[in-house]
Design a protein around this motif. Structure first.
Motif, short mmCIF file in Angstrom:
data_model
loop_
_atom_site.label_atom_id
_atom_site.label_comp_id
_atom_site.label_asym_id
_atom_site.label_seq_id
_atom_site.Cartn_x
_atom_site.Cartn_y
_atom_site.Cartn_z
N GLU A 118 4.20 28.48 9.08
CA GLU A 118 4.20 27.68 10.33
C GLU A 118 3.15 28.07 11.21
O GLU A 118 2.23 27.17 11.84
N GLN A 119 2.86 29.27 11.38
CA GLN A 119 1.79 29.87 12.16
C GLN A 119 0.34 29.53 11.80
O GLN A 119 -0.47 29.45 12.68
N LYS A 120 0.24 29.03 10.71
CA LYS A 120 -1.19 28.62 10.05
C LYS A 120 -1.43 26.87 10.35
O LYS A 120 -2.57 26.58 10.37
N ILE A 121 -0.38 26.47 10.80
CA ILE A 121 -0.68 24.89 11.13
C ILE A 121 -1.38 24.69 12.38
O ILE A 121 -1.32 25.21 13.50
N ASP A 122 -2.44 23.85 12.31
CA ASP A 122 -3.29 23.14 13.28
C ASP A 122 -2.32 22.02 13.93
O ASP A 122 -2.72 20.79 13.57
N TYR A 123 -1.53 22.28 15.07
CA TYR A 123 -0.75 21.24 15.62
C TYR A 123 -1.68 20.22 16.28
O TYR A 123 -1.50 18.96 16.25
N ALA A 127 -16.13 20.14 13.70
CA ALA A 127 -15.44 19.08 13.19
C ALA A 127 -14.51 19.28 12.16
O ALA A 127 -14.76 20.25 11.45
N LYS A 128 -13.18 18.82 12.52
CA LYS A 128 -12.17 18.92 11.63
C LYS A 128 -12.15 17.70 10.56
O LYS A 128 -12.29 16.47 10.99
N TYR A 173 0.83 -1.14 0.05
CA TYR A 173 0.06 -0.11 -0.11
C TYR A 173 0.83 1.24 0.06
O TYR A 173 1.99 1.18 0.55
N MET A 174 0.07 2.29 -0.41
CA MET A 174 1.02 3.66 -0.37
C MET A 174 -0.04 4.65 0.18
O MET A 174 -1.14 4.68 0.10
N VAL A 175 0.55 5.33 1.17
CA VAL A 175 -0.40 6.59 2.03
C VAL A 175 0.56 7.64 1.94
O VAL A 175 1.57 7.73 2.41
N ASN A 176 -0.30 8.74 1.43
CA ASN A 176 0.43 9.97 1.10
C ASN A 176 -0.25 10.83 1.90
O ASN A 176 -1.36 11.17 1.89
N LEU A 177 0.43 11.69 2.74
CA LEU A 177 0.00 12.82 3.53
C LEU A 177 0.34 13.88 2.93
O LEU A 177 1.72 14.29 2.37
N ASP A 178 -0.25 14.83 2.47
CA ASP A 178 -0.28 16.31 1.82
C ASP A 178 -1.07 17.37 2.18
O ASP A 178 -2.37 17.20 2.20
N MET A 179 -0.64 18.46 2.78
CA MET A 179 -1.34 19.54 3.33
C MET A 179 -2.32 19.09 4.43
O MET A 179 -3.49 19.26 4.29
N VAL A 180 -1.81 18.33 5.12
CA VAL A 180 -2.43 18.21 6.64
C VAL A 180 -2.22 19.05 7.68
O VAL A 180 -2.84 18.83 8.88
N GLY A 181 -1.72 20.37 7.49
CA GLY A 181 -1.56 21.14 8.60
C GLY A 181 -2.76 22.13 8.82
O GLY A 181 -2.78 22.69 9.71
N GLN A 182 -3.67 22.38 7.71
CA GLN A 182 -4.60 23.52 7.72
C GLN A 182 -6.12 22.75 7.20
O GLN A 182 -6.30 22.49 6.18
N PRO A 183 -6.78 22.15 8.27
CA PRO A 183 -7.85 21.41 7.85
C PRO A 183 -9.18 22.22 7.51
O PRO A 183 -9.09 23.57 7.95
#
Length: 121
Positions: free
Chosen positions: A96-101, A23-24, A7-17
């Motif tokens: 970085e300030q826009k990332i929802d940690y 609900a996020k 399988y391949m799992v790709n995470l892309d643009m997961v910092g700003q929901p």
């Protein structure tokens, strides 16, 4: 090389929901109709505060715009996880300030649980 990859799992643009009320949202796109991928993400997402939306519900134009497409084309089931907020994609406004940690931590934990589920299957 590809024969060893299950399988391949790709995470892309997961910092700003994207949000749906409180609900996020986490979009799981690509080969999410694969029974093993869907099972692992759906069951893992149920215990987290994430609203998981799969491809057929999302109908997003960018479903195949990332690195997972090459794996899909090679016959390897590939999932694309994204927060769906593309407003700052490839832009100097993606800071970085826009990332929802808290969200990012939930996505990372979801990935851990999902990969563990996939390994059991």
């Amino acid at each position: 090389f590809y024969s060893d990859i299950k399988y391949m799992v790709n995470l892309d643009m997961v910092g700003q929901p994207v949000k749906d009320g409180e609900a996020k949202i986490l979009y799981i796109l690509g080969d999410d109709e694969n029974e093993n991928l869907r099972y692992s993400f759906r069951d893992s997402g149920a215990i987290l505060n994430l609203k998981i939306i799969f491809s057929e519900q999302a109908k997003l134009p960018f479903e195949w715009w990332s690195d997972h497409k090459r794996f899909h084309d090679a016959g390897i089931p590939a999932a694309f996880l994204t927060g769906g907020n593309m407003a700052d994609l490839h832009s100097v406004t993606d800071t970085e300030q826009k990332i929802d940690y808290d969200y990012l931590e939930s996505v990372a934990y979801l990935l851990y649980l999902s990969l563990r589920n996939l390994d059991k299957r």
